[in-house]
Design a protein around this motif. Structure first.
Motif, mmCIF file in Angstrom:
data_model
loop_
_atom_site.group_PDB
_atom_site.id
_atom_site.type_symbol
_atom_site.label_atom_id
_atom_site.label_comp_id
_atom_site.label_asym_id
_atom_site.label_seq_id
_atom_site.Cartn_x
_atom_site.Cartn_y
_atom_site.Cartn_z
ATOM 1 N N ASN A 158 11.397 -4.224 -3.091
ATOM 2 C CA ASN A 158 12.424 -5.256 -2.978
ATOM 3 C C ASN A 158 11.871 -6.586 -3.497
ATOM 4 N N ARG A 159 12.417 -7.055 -4.609
ATOM 5 C CA ARG A 159 11.927 -8.254 -5.272
ATOM 6 C C ARG A 159 10.505 -7.991 -5.795
ATOM 7 N N PHE A 160 9.703 -9.050 -5.897
ATOM 8 C CA PHE A 160 8.365 -8.861 -6.452
ATOM 9 C C PHE A 160 7.518 -10.079 -6.116
ATOM 10 N N GLY A 161 6.214 -9.966 -6.372
ATOM 11 C CA GLY A 161 5.285 -11.067 -6.155
ATOM 12 C C GLY A 161 4.337 -10.825 -4.996
ATOM 13 N N GLY A 162 3.041 -10.924 -5.278
ATOM 14 C CA GLY A 162 2.032 -10.850 -4.224
ATOM 15 C C GLY A 162 1.906 -9.489 -3.579
ATOM 16 N N ILE A 163 2.276 -8.419 -4.279
ATOM 17 C CA ILE A 163 2.204 -7.070 -3.712
ATOM 18 C C ILE A 163 0.917 -6.403 -4.190
ATOM 19 N N TYR A 164 0.084 -5.980 -3.254
ATOM 20 C CA TYR A 164 -1.172 -5.309 -3.614
ATOM 21 C C TYR A 164 -1.346 -4.064 -2.760
ATOM 22 N N VAL A 165 -1.607 -2.941 -3.427
ATOM 23 C CA VAL A 165 -1.843 -1.670 -2.744
ATOM 24 C C VAL A 165 -3.143 -1.077 -3.253
ATOM 25 N N HIS A 166 -4.057 -0.775 -2.349
ATOM 26 C CA HIS A 166 -5.316 -0.130 -2.733
ATOM 27 C C HIS A 166 -5.033 1.299 -3.190
ATOM 28 N N CYS A 208 9.973 4.688 1.355
ATOM 29 C CA CYS A 208 9.397 3.486 1.964
ATOM 30 C C CYS A 208 9.857 2.233 1.225
ATOM 31 N N ASN A 209 9.944 1.123 1.957
ATOM 32 C CA ASN A 209 10.332 -0.173 1.398
ATOM 33 C C ASN A 209 9.134 -1.117 1.380
ATOM 34 N N ILE A 210 8.907 -1.753 0.232
ATOM 35 C CA ILE A 210 7.859 -2.754 0.085
ATOM 36 C C ILE A 210 8.501 -4.059 -0.352
ATOM 37 N N THR A 211 8.121 -5.152 0.291
ATOM 38 C CA THR A 211 8.694 -6.460 -0.005
ATOM 39 C C THR A 211 7.597 -7.423 -0.465
ATOM 40 N N PRO A 212 7.955 -8.624 -0.949
ATOM 41 C CA PRO A 212 6.926 -9.540 -1.482
ATOM 42 C C PRO A 212 5.837 -9.885 -0.475
#
Length: 209
Positions: free
Chosen positions: A109-117, A126-130
């Motif tokens: 959902n949207r974007f920016g500052g998303i980091y996944v190892h 699953c839902n991931i947000t900024p």
């Protein structure tokens, strides 16, 4: 799944989350698309590729992972796709490696500052947000990366670090820091994540693949 480990438990260059066939790649992308549009069609795929950064990134991420598993494409087309994926990473602020284990129906959902190892595991729908971080801890009893179950919602700024398990249907609130296991249907609130209910993520996860 790769059996190569080094001394501290990491798996450099593993292919765990890479689709092994074009059919698997297509299925995963179809399930991802369904989360955005509620339907699967060429028109919807084209629309969301052009106007939805999360879906566009997912397309390049999964495709790059698929190409990485083939001997010929790994030496030819894969480097180009990897460069485009890196460009998307810097443009949209989404850093999810192509070999991360991620079930179908990923919704960014949207974007920016998303980091996944890349050792993290993300379940289906699953839902991931900024501002979300799924990070690794290098030492101690929690050394490792998180494992998320199915239908997990991660609110903006949520951080899950270390070898912890987040159960199915859990919801992690805005800016919550999770450093211990979360039970199924748990709702965790900031600042230090504390469970405040057992109503889960059902209000946030729609159009499941």
């Amino acid at each position: 799944m790769s059996d190569i480990h080094n001394g501290d438990g990491k798996r450099p260059g593993h292919l765990d989350g890479c689709p092994r066939s074009f059919r698997e790649l297509r299925t995963l992308l179809s399930e991802d698309l369904y989360r955005y549009s509620g339907q699967v069609s060429t028109a919807q795929a084209f629309k969301h590729y052009l106007f939805t950064p999360g879906f566009k990134y997912t397309c390049w991420m999964r495709s790059t992972g698929y190409l990485k598993t083939k001997k010929i494409t790994k030496l030819t087309v894969y480097p180009l796709f990897k460069l485009i994926l890196l460009r998307c990473r810097y443009k949209y602020g989404i850093a999810i490696p192509e070999n991360t284990v991620i079930g179908g129906g990923l919704f960014i959902n949207r974007f920016g500052g998303i980091y996944v190892h890349n050792d993290a595991v993300i379940g289906r729908n699953c839902n991931i947000t900024p501002g979300v971080l799924l990070g690794q801890i290098n030492r101690g009893s929690k050394a490792g990366a998180p494992t998320l179950g199915d239908r997990v919602f991660l609110g903006s700024g949520a951080k899950v670090v270390g070898k912890v398990t987040v159960g199915n249907d859990a919801a992690i609130g805005v800016n919550a820091l999770v450093t211990s296991d979360v039970p199924a249907n748990g709702v965790m609130a900031a600042p230090q994540a504390t469970m405040i209910s057992e109503r889960g993520s059902s209000a946030y996860i729609n159009r499941q693949a």
